[in-house]
Design an enzyme around this catalytic site. Structure first.
Site, PDB file in Angstrom:
ATOM      1  N   ALA A  20       0.763  -1.210   0.128  1.00  9.02           N
ATOM      2  CA  ALA A  20       0.039  -0.010  -0.101  1.00  9.02           C
ATOM      3  C   ALA A  20       0.924   1.199   0.065  1.00  9.02           C
ATOM      4  CB  ALA A  20      -1.008  -0.129   1.134  1.00  9.02           C
TER       5      ALA A  20
ATOM      6  N   GLU B   2      -0.006   2.496   7.075  1.00 10.98           N
ATOM      7  CA  GLU B   2      -0.464   3.962   6.133  1.00 10.98           C
ATOM      8  C   GLU B   2      -1.007   5.274   6.694  1.00 10.98           C
ATOM      9  OE1 GLU B   2       1.418   3.150   3.498  1.00 10.98           O
ATOM     10  OE2 GLU B   2       1.368   0.965   3.669  1.00 10.98           O
TER      11      GLU B   2
HETATM   12  N1  B3K Z   1       6.111   3.987   1.310  1.00 12.53           N
HETATM   13  C1  B3K Z   1       5.452   2.983   0.571  1.00 12.53           C
HETATM   14  C2  B3K Z   1       6.429   2.130   0.038  1.00 12.53           C
HETATM   15  C3  B3K Z   1       6.895   2.467  -1.456  1.00 12.53           C
HETATM   16  C4  B3K Z   1       7.746   1.432  -2.190  1.00 12.53           C
HETATM   17  C5  B3K Z   1       8.381   2.324  -3.536  1.00 12.53           C
HETATM   18  N2  B3K Z   1       8.856   1.326  -4.244  1.00 12.53           N
HETATM   19  C6  B3K Z   1       4.601   2.000   1.399  1.00 12.53           C
HETATM   20  C7  B3K Z   1       4.936   1.964   2.909  1.00 12.53           C
HETATM   21  O1  B3K Z   1       6.055   1.698   3.226  1.00 12.53           O
HETATM   22  O2  B3K Z   1       4.196   2.164   3.577  1.00 12.53           O
HETATM   23 ZN    ZN Z   2       5.711   2.615   5.187  1.00 15.56          ZN
END
Ligand code: B3K
Ligand code: ZN
Length: 859
Positions: A260, A296
């Site tokens: 996500a 998230e």
């Molecule tokens: N921040 C995103 C992950 C993005 C990955 C890019 N290759 C999800 C998370 O860690 O919440």
């Molecule tokens: Zn994250």
């Protein structure tokens, strides 16, 4: 450590602020599958941190530039493969506005980065560097701008970040009042329906909540919505953090490279990470969904309001947010069970990475493709480092430091130095030695020596701890780390005489004395897994069995059983020894101990996996033989089943859960123990109980659990067909069906099973979930993937070469199946290296996959 000779290498040491500030951005999207137009209006001002006049350099990839104008006057920028440049001489001296129009083709975007289409729906994935595939932009996290977005398209639902400004037929406008980097931008457009709800924040503001799904999936949203509301409440209560927009949207997307994404106010989820009901999702799915929703959501403060200055600081948001979601899951469920699960995962993925050719620091200092650094080290070890920090400073100082972090850095793009300074300012401690946890790769080894001297006032027990920090690629020498080692002492009748105490090891070797003890104690070391290290200590089986029966620290109680199981298995594998009665008795006592949480008992009964045993053997200097590991593990399962024997059926029956389904921890733990009992029973009854359980199953946990147990026992053909007939129209459930067959196939027939599964019309390598189901199940089948024929290695190489041009990110990620190659015998090493060489020679290989393969071959 990446290959620093690669000319594409980006280095932390080269960081410079961007030459301009970008207070405001306005974007207009005219959506069309093959030719979407993106109009961007960027208001730049010179950045006082970079005095002088500078060219304007913007990132941009796979864009067709239609027009560009500075302050309304057409310009012709210099274009190349990675962006555009407008010379300083062509720019006004102060503030100016750049307007561009580009054309992109979302339908052709199979890499699933930037703006793409998933079964008729438009969606975006911009982290880390996907925004540059949408428009020309300073695509770096330290450029934070306010976004206003207009979407034009003939679709009923048009979403972007922030609050809605207005909408009409075929258009919608959104405004996000919080400055953000481009990686948090999101857009979704499609035929979607909402599962709506609302939340009142602690200060009384109402927030509209929606989970958007395809028509037909409405009955799979309730659990995710509950998880969201629980997360919002928890972050207010535990971290004092409120949500900051009028609306929070979550969208479920079928084609997604990871779990996500925390885009501001518009989280986009892999449908697998949000959709669930009792019929389609297992208890593990429910728990994972709760954790991912929380993760998230928590990013809204740790990631979005405070973001990362550059991608080297990724652990600043990811380590902290994983730490927060782990705390949350512990609060929602059981801290003991959650800690065990987290450590299992840490060892399976992070220790494996840290001990192989892909080892890198929690904060790496160079990379070629940043997507390759969304790793267990950055995420899970990043969270462990925060857990250690908290253990060292205490809960109150941790809370104060976090308050200071939010107060000081809100609205900024921060660094690990900023993070540590907050703790130094709060506690007046010097954390320069602790910082090595961020900058040095590798799993420290901890040796333990004991001494006991009786005396008239009671005896003195001395623990001497010695640390070793093994070399990793690019880091041959390392200093001593600060290691918090939580220790408790038990007396020989099992009472705790010294409660948990945190010893802080800062030197290579250090001794700690406990005085006034009536008898020589039994130590319980590294309680709660207080530091991510490998404990190297020869412990007699009787002492492990004692701790398995008496340790008051639940983690170490489990750990004693785990260590005992590994000792027993290692001796069975390397010496052909028989299973130890101490182990079997200890397990039997634990399995039927009604005073213990069923979830904990289920975890304790789970034997170490084959890959885990291969790692354990390699650590102690053995060359693992996958076939022997497999047969020893089967033999130990059988011995355990026989030892638990006649009482297994009773346990299986006692743990059945009647009544309406609930995914909460209590009933889920009972189902887990029931399935653990059923798996053992299946070794004794020819599968009768598992077949009955499958036939009577009232939810996916039971039916899929029973199916997996049957397949593991080499049975279950009829149930597999039944499962397919029932679920063939359901993508998420069918992913399980694909995965379990690859995971459970007999080693010799695995390539044929994979060939059969991938030849089916419903196998689509463009869908990451389906690809990972089959290829992930396959590479997770240790004895099959590492079969002596080498067929497994060749097959994976074939698939990675095929997938790379379609979806380099997923191909690169799946290539980590090869990272353990140095553990194995010379024949296998040669075959894996040949497979890696073959991948490297493939024409047009992506930056993603070539970096991974290059690093694996570099040692
Ligand atoms: N921040 C995103 C992950 C993005 C990955 C890019 N290759 C999800 C998370 O860690 O919440
Ligand atoms: Zn994250």
């Amino acid at each position: 450590m990446p290959d620093t000779t690669d000319p594409r290498t980006i280095r932390l040491a080269d960081y410079q602020p961007f030459a301009f500030l970008l207070p405001q951005v306005a974007l207009t999207f005219r959506l069309a599958p093959q030719a979407t137009r993106v109009l961007a209006r960027l208001d730049f001002t010179p950045n006082p941190a970079r005095p002088g006049r500078h060219d304007l350099r913007l990132h941009g990839e796979a864009l067709r530039l239609i027009s560009a104008a500075v302050d309304g006057r057409a310009v012709v920028p210099a274009l190349d493969d990675t962006g555009l440049t407008i010379a300083a001489a062509d720019l006004p001296e102060g503030a100016f506005t750049l307007e561009t129009e580009v054309e992109i083709a979302p339908e052709a975007n199979t890499a699933l980065e930037g703006l793409y289409m998933s079964r008729g729906m438009y969606c975006t994935q911009c982290e880390a560097e996907g925004f540059r595939k949408i428009t020309y932009y300073p695509d770096r996290p330290d450029v934070m701008a306010r976004f206003r977005v207009r979407i034009e398209g003939d679709l009923p639902v048009l979403l972007s970040n922030g609050n809605p400004l207005g909408q009409g037929p075929c258009w919608a406008e959104w405004d996000d009042p919080w400055p953000k980097p481009a990686y948090l931008f999101a857009l979704v457009a499609g035929d979607l329906v909402a599962h709506p709800d609302r939340f009142i924040t602690a200060s009384g503001r109402e927030v509209a909540l929606n989970i958007w799904v395809r028509p037909g999936d409405e009955d799979r949203c309730a659990w995710g919505m509950e998880a969201l509301k629980k997360s919002m409440t928890w972050d207010e209560e535990v971290y004092g953090r409120e949500y900051d927009l009028d609306i929070f949207n979550i969208v479920a997307v079928d084609d997604f490279n990871m779990g996500a994404m925390e885009n501001k106010g518009l989280n986009i989820f892999n449908s697998k990470a949000v959709l669930a009901n009792a019929a389609t999702a297992t208890d593990d799915d429910f728990a994972r969904i709760e954790a991912i929703i929380a993760h998230e959501y928590f990013h809204n403060w740790t990631g979005n309001r405070i973001t990362c200055r550059d991608w080297f600081q990724l652990c600043l948001k990811e380590g902290l947010t994983v730490y927060r979601d782990q705390q949350f899951s512990g609060d929602m469920r059981s801290h003991a069970v959650k800690r065990i699960e987290d450590v299992l995962m840490l060892r399976a993925r992070q220790f494996r990475e840290d001990q192989g050719p892909l080892a890198h620091a929690v904060r790496p200092d160079s990379f070629v493709e940043i997507n390759n650094f969304y790793t267990a080290t950055v995420y899970e070890k990043g969270a462990e480092v925060i857990g250690m920090l908290r253990r060292m400073v205490g809960d109150d100082a941790y809370a104060q430091a976090l308050d200071l972090y939010f107060a000081r850095h809100d609205g900024q793009a921060a660094t690990i130095e900023d993070w540590l300074t907050v703790f130094e300012d709060t506690t007046a401690r010097d954390l320069s030695q602790f910082k090595r946890w961020y900058t040095e790769a590798g799993t420290p080894r901890l040796k333990v020596y004991e001494a006991w001297s009786p005396g008239p006032q009671g005896g003195t027990y001395t623990l001497t701890l010695a640390q070793e920090n093994p070399p990793t690629p690019g880091q041959p020498e390392k200093g001593a780390k600060v290691i918090p080692v939580a220790v408790g002492l038990l007396n020989p009748n099992g009472d705790e005489v010294v409660p948990t105490t945190v010893l802080e090891l800062t030197k290579p070797v250090q001794s700690f004395a406990f005085e006034g003890l009536a008898a020589r104690p039994i130590p319980s070391i590294l309680r709660g897994f207080s530091a991510p290290v490998v404990l190297e200590r020869e412990v007699p089986a009787a002492e492990r069995a004692f701790l398995l029966a008496h340790d008051t620290d639940p983690f170490n109680r489990w750990e004693a059983g785990r260590a005992l199981a590994k000792d027993v298995l290692a001796r069975m594998i390397t010496q052909g020894a028989a299973p130890l009665p101490d182990f079997l008795d200890g397990m039997a006592r634990l399995a039927f101990d009604e005073g213990l949480d069923p979830a904990f008992r289920a975890l304790a009964l789970r034997l170490p996996g084959e890959d885990d045993m291969a790692a354990t053997l390699a650590q102690s200097g053995h060359v693992p033989d996958p076939a022997r590991i497999r047969s020893a593990r089967q033999a130990l399962s059988l011995a355990l089943a026989q030892a638990l024997g006649p009482r297994l059926a009773g346990l299986e029956a006692a743990m059945r859960v009647e009544g309406p389904f609930s995914a909460e921890a209590g009933p889920a733990g009972r189902r887990a123990l029931r399935l653990a009992a059923l798996a053992l029973l299946t070794r004794l009854d020819g599968g009768a109980a598992a077949r009955a359980a499958y036939a009577a199953a009232g939810n996916m946990t039971e039916s899929f659990g029973a199916l997996a147990i049957l397949l593991e026992a080499g049975q279950g053909t009829a149930q597999l067909a039944d499962f397919e007939a029932r679920w063939k129209g359901d993508r998420l459930v069918m992913d399980k069906w694909f995965a379990v067959q690859a995971a459970m196939a007999a080693p010799e027939s695995l390539p044929a099973v994979v060939a059969r599964l991938t030849a089916r019309p419903d196998f689509d390598m463009k869908n990451p979930n389906r690809f990972r189901a089959v290829l992930g199940g396959f590479t997770g089948n240790h004895a099959g993937f590492h079969h002596e024929s080498g067929a497994g290695y060749a097959l994976l190489a074939d698939w990675l070469i095929r997938l790379d041009p379609v979806n380099p990110q997923t191909a690169a990620r799946m290539s980590t199946a090869f990272e353990t190659w140095p553990r194995y015998d010379a024949d296998r090493q040669a075959m894996i290296r040949a497979a890696l060489q073959r991948i490297l020679a493939a024409p047009g290989l992506s930056r993603d996959l070539s970096e991974m393969v290059g690093r694996m071959l570099a040692i």
